[in-house]
Motif scaffolding. Structure first.
Motif, PDB file in Angstrom:
ATOM      1  N   GLU A  35       0.835  -1.212   0.000  1.00  0.00           N
ATOM      2  CA  GLU A  35       0.000   0.000   0.000  1.00  0.00           C
ATOM      3  C   GLU A  35       0.870   1.262   0.000  1.00  0.00           C
ATOM      4  O   GLU A  35       0.418   2.322  -0.432  1.00  0.00           O
ATOM      5  CB  GLU A  35      -0.931   0.022   1.205  1.00  0.00           C
ATOM      6  N   ASN A 163      -9.330  -7.794   4.776  1.00  0.00           N
ATOM      7  CA  ASN A 163     -10.641  -7.302   4.364  1.00  0.00           C
ATOM      8  C   ASN A 163     -11.407  -6.757   5.570  1.00  0.00           C
ATOM      9  O   ASN A 163     -11.214  -7.217   6.697  1.00  0.00           O
ATOM     10  CB  ASN A 163     -11.454  -8.401   3.657  1.00  0.00           C
ATOM     11  N   PRO A 308     -10.399 -11.048  -6.580  1.00  0.00           N
ATOM     12  CA  PRO A 308     -10.569  -9.679  -7.083  1.00  0.00           C
ATOM     13  C   PRO A 308     -12.037  -9.366  -7.393  1.00  0.00           C
ATOM     14  O   PRO A 308     -12.500  -8.249  -7.137  1.00  0.00           O
ATOM     15  CB  PRO A 308      -9.741  -9.654  -8.364  1.00  0.00           C
ATOM     16  N   MET A 311     -14.060  -8.241  -4.235  1.00  0.00           N
ATOM     17  CA  MET A 311     -13.663  -7.087  -3.418  1.00  0.00           C
ATOM     18  C   MET A 311     -14.084  -5.770  -4.063  1.00  0.00           C
ATOM     19  O   MET A 311     -14.018  -5.612  -5.276  1.00  0.00           O
ATOM     20  CB  MET A 311     -12.132  -7.073  -3.226  1.00  0.00           C
ATOM     21  N   LEU A 312     -14.489  -4.826  -3.204  1.00  0.00           N
ATOM     22  CA  LEU A 312     -14.649  -3.444  -3.647  1.00  0.00           C
ATOM     23  C   LEU A 312     -13.315  -2.745  -3.381  1.00  0.00           C
ATOM     24  O   LEU A 312     -12.368  -3.354  -2.892  1.00  0.00           O
ATOM     25  CB  LEU A 312     -15.772  -2.769  -2.847  1.00  0.00           C
ATOM     26  N   THR A 313     -13.230  -1.470  -3.677  1.00  0.00           N
ATOM     27  CA  THR A 313     -12.004  -0.759  -3.316  1.00  0.00           C
ATOM     28  C   THR A 313     -11.993  -0.593  -1.794  1.00  0.00           C
ATOM     29  O   THR A 313     -12.983  -0.827  -1.130  1.00  0.00           O
ATOM     30  CB  THR A 313     -11.982   0.636  -3.978  1.00  0.00           C
ATOM     31  N   ASP A 314     -10.881  -0.204  -1.235  1.00  0.00           N
ATOM     32  CA  ASP A 314     -10.754   0.010   0.213  1.00  0.00           C
ATOM     33  C   ASP A 314     -10.973  -1.257   1.034  1.00  0.00           C
ATOM     34  O   ASP A 314     -11.413  -1.174   2.177  1.00  0.00           O
ATOM     35  CB  ASP A 314     -11.732   1.093   0.713  1.00  0.00           C
ATOM     36  N   PHE A 315     -10.724  -2.409   0.445  1.00  0.00           N
ATOM     37  CA  PHE A 315     -10.732  -3.674   1.194  1.00  0.00           C
ATOM     38  C   PHE A 315     -12.106  -4.063   1.727  1.00  0.00           C
ATOM     39  O   PHE A 315     -12.218  -4.875   2.622  1.00  0.00           O
ATOM     40  CB  PHE A 315      -9.694  -3.643   2.328  1.00  0.00           C
ATOM     41  N   ARG A 316     -13.167  -3.449   1.184  1.00  0.00           N
ATOM     42  CA  ARG A 316     -14.503  -3.922   1.534  1.00  0.00           C
ATOM     43  C   ARG A 316     -14.899  -5.040   0.592  1.00  0.00           C
ATOM     44  O   ARG A 316     -14.473  -5.075  -0.552  1.00  0.00           O
ATOM     45  CB  ARG A 316     -15.521  -2.770   1.422  1.00  0.00           C
ATOM     46  N   ARG A 318     -17.624  -7.142  -1.683  1.00  0.00           N
ATOM     47  CA  ARG A 318     -18.827  -6.870  -2.475  1.00  0.00           C
ATOM     48  C   ARG A 318     -20.076  -7.419  -1.757  1.00  0.00           C
ATOM     49  O   ARG A 318     -21.140  -6.833  -1.793  1.00  0.00           O
ATOM     50  CB  ARG A 318     -18.657  -7.573  -3.830  1.00  0.00           C
TER      51      ARG A 318
END
Ligand code: FES
Ligand SMILES: [Fe+2]
Length: 435
Positions: A35, A163, A308, A311-316, A318
């Motif tokens: 990161e 996550n 992939p 996952m959403l962005t920011d480690f959340r 879906r």
């Protein structure tokens, strides 16, 4: 069941709370190294123990972890310019180095000594195992760097992801150490289903519910889930819980003495509180011998529901509370026990479904909740001891070589006798004196 007051103690992690002060005595994972990929790259927001922070890698590669908000007039330093060994606020140009020292103020005369007097909150960090760890406690109590085996092996032999779950950290931890749920929540209903889960014909799904045995140690406890397979023996999974939020467990593939694929013999989690209502779930896998191939990493993430596409962005993820974890009732009838896709998503669903902070005074615990009862007891005791000026368990460096184990043992054989050298390959714990 615990009292409402104990529940509050266990679940609140802000500065000045008993659990918050306990957590601040340990090194905690804050970011994945990638990161902060390069010097002078983008700063990253970090939320830890209710504190809003910003991380950056400076020109020399050093890592800063500062209060997110500029001490001048509280603008977010995430907007800042990462340049020339410091993070500069874009509002009036105050600039801070990785230690939180102000090194320049563009809105002050050049001969002002105001910058040298200005500091902001900064926390020490250390990079180990592809993870940036932070220490947020009193300087005089800083423990030695964490020495987990997975963090010490080459990057080729470990796989680390994280996550976010939208619930209190303890719900996630309790879900992880509750080994009894695995063969129920995660089971498939048909052997040929394309959905991920524990095969309905696997020995531990077929076996009876496990008996749990827990032994307190100086780092937390070791525990085993023991499932009777009748004349065939007992299926044993032996784990470690390391204070305050680490679990080390055998992966599904890691059978002692069983021919088959090597690798992924150990897995684990760290349940790191972001604040009282959100937890960062860290996931690691460790191969003792073969490197973990790229395709295996992808397959593993997919199997857990952390691929992939999950996952959403920011480690959340879906799959989340807002969409009822995408439960599919027809899959639930015929394919998998939960109707939710992915082992990780199934865990997220049950843990988030309890609400942000579950009221533990309303529970009715059963025998298989023993590991959870021990964890609560140990955490409460440790929080009390820190509040009274004591040292919490597990801040030493003696848990470097804790390994999980998994085996089918003949009836009457104590798992401690059979698996001791697996659990402590460096001999760091003596077998004498345990039951
Ligand atoms: S608010 Fe940051 S320099 Fe003014
Ligand atoms: Fe689970």
């Amino acid at each position: 069941m615990i009292s409402q007051a104990e529940n509050v103690t266990l679940t609140q992690v802000g500065a000045g709370t008993p659990m918050g002060e306990l957590m601040r005595r340990y090194w905690m994972p804050a970011l994945l190294s990638w990161e902060l990929a390069e010097p002078d790259g983008e700063p990253v927001r970090v939320k830890l123990l209710g504190e809003e922070l910003v991380a950056f890698r400076d020109t020399d590669g050093r890592i800063g972890l500062l209060d997110e908000f500029c001490p001048h007039r509280l603008v977010s330093l995430w907007l800042g310019r990462n340049e020339d060994c410091g993070l500069r606020c874009v509002y009036h140009g105050w600039k801070f180095d990785v230690d939180g020292q102000c090194v320049d103020m563009m809105n002050e005369p050049e001969d002002s000594d105001f910058p040298s007097k200005m500091t902001t909150t900064s926390y020490p960090t250390i990079e180990l195992g592809g993870v940036i760890w932070a220490y947020m406690g009193p300087k005089e109590h800083m423990p030695p760097p964490p020495k987990f085996e997975w963090a010490a092996v080459p990057a080729t032999h470990r796989h680390v992801t994280k996550n976010i779950q939208e619930c209190n950290w303890l719900q996630a931890l309790e879900g992880g150490i509750d080994s009894a749920h695995a063969t129920i929540l995660h089971r498939t209903l048909r052997v040929d289903t394309p959905h991920a889960g524990l095969r309905v014909d696997s020995p531990h799904v077929q076996g009876k519910p496990p008996e749990l045995e827990v032994d307190i140690t100086d780092y937390g406890y070791r525990y085993a889930g023991i499932r009777s397979l009748g004349d065939e023996g007992n299926h044993v999974r032996a784990y470690h819980f390391v204070m305050p939020f680490h679990q080390i467990r055998a992966s599904q593939r890691g059978y002692r003495g069983q021919a088959g694929p090597v690798g992924f013999l150990a897995s684990g989690h760290m349940w790191v509180p972001m604040d009282d209502h959100n937890v960062m779930v860290w996931n690691w896998d460790l191969s003792y011998d073969e490197p973990i191939e790229e395709q295996e990493r992808v397959d593993m993430d997919r199997g857990y529901g952390r691929g992939p596409e999950h996952m959403l962005t920011d480690f959340r993820t879906r799959v989340n509370r807002d969409n009822n974890w995408m439960i599919n009732r027809s899959v639930q009838k015929t394919e998998t026990f939960s109707g939710i896709d992915g082992v990780n998503a199934q865990d997220v669903a049950v843990q988030e479904s309890m609400g942000h902070i579950v009221d533990r005074s309303r529970e009715n615990l059963s025998r298989t909740d023993m590991a959870i009862i021990y964890a609560r007891r140990q955490l409460l005791q440790a929080a009390r001891s820190v509040a009274e000026g004591g040292t919490p368990p597990g801040v030493g460096d003696n848990y470097y070589m804790l390994r999980p184990s998994q085996a089918i043992l003949p009836v009457g054989v104590d798992w401690r006798d059979a698996l001791w050298d697996d659990l402590y390959p460096d001999g760091s714990q003596s077998r004498n004196g345990t039951k």
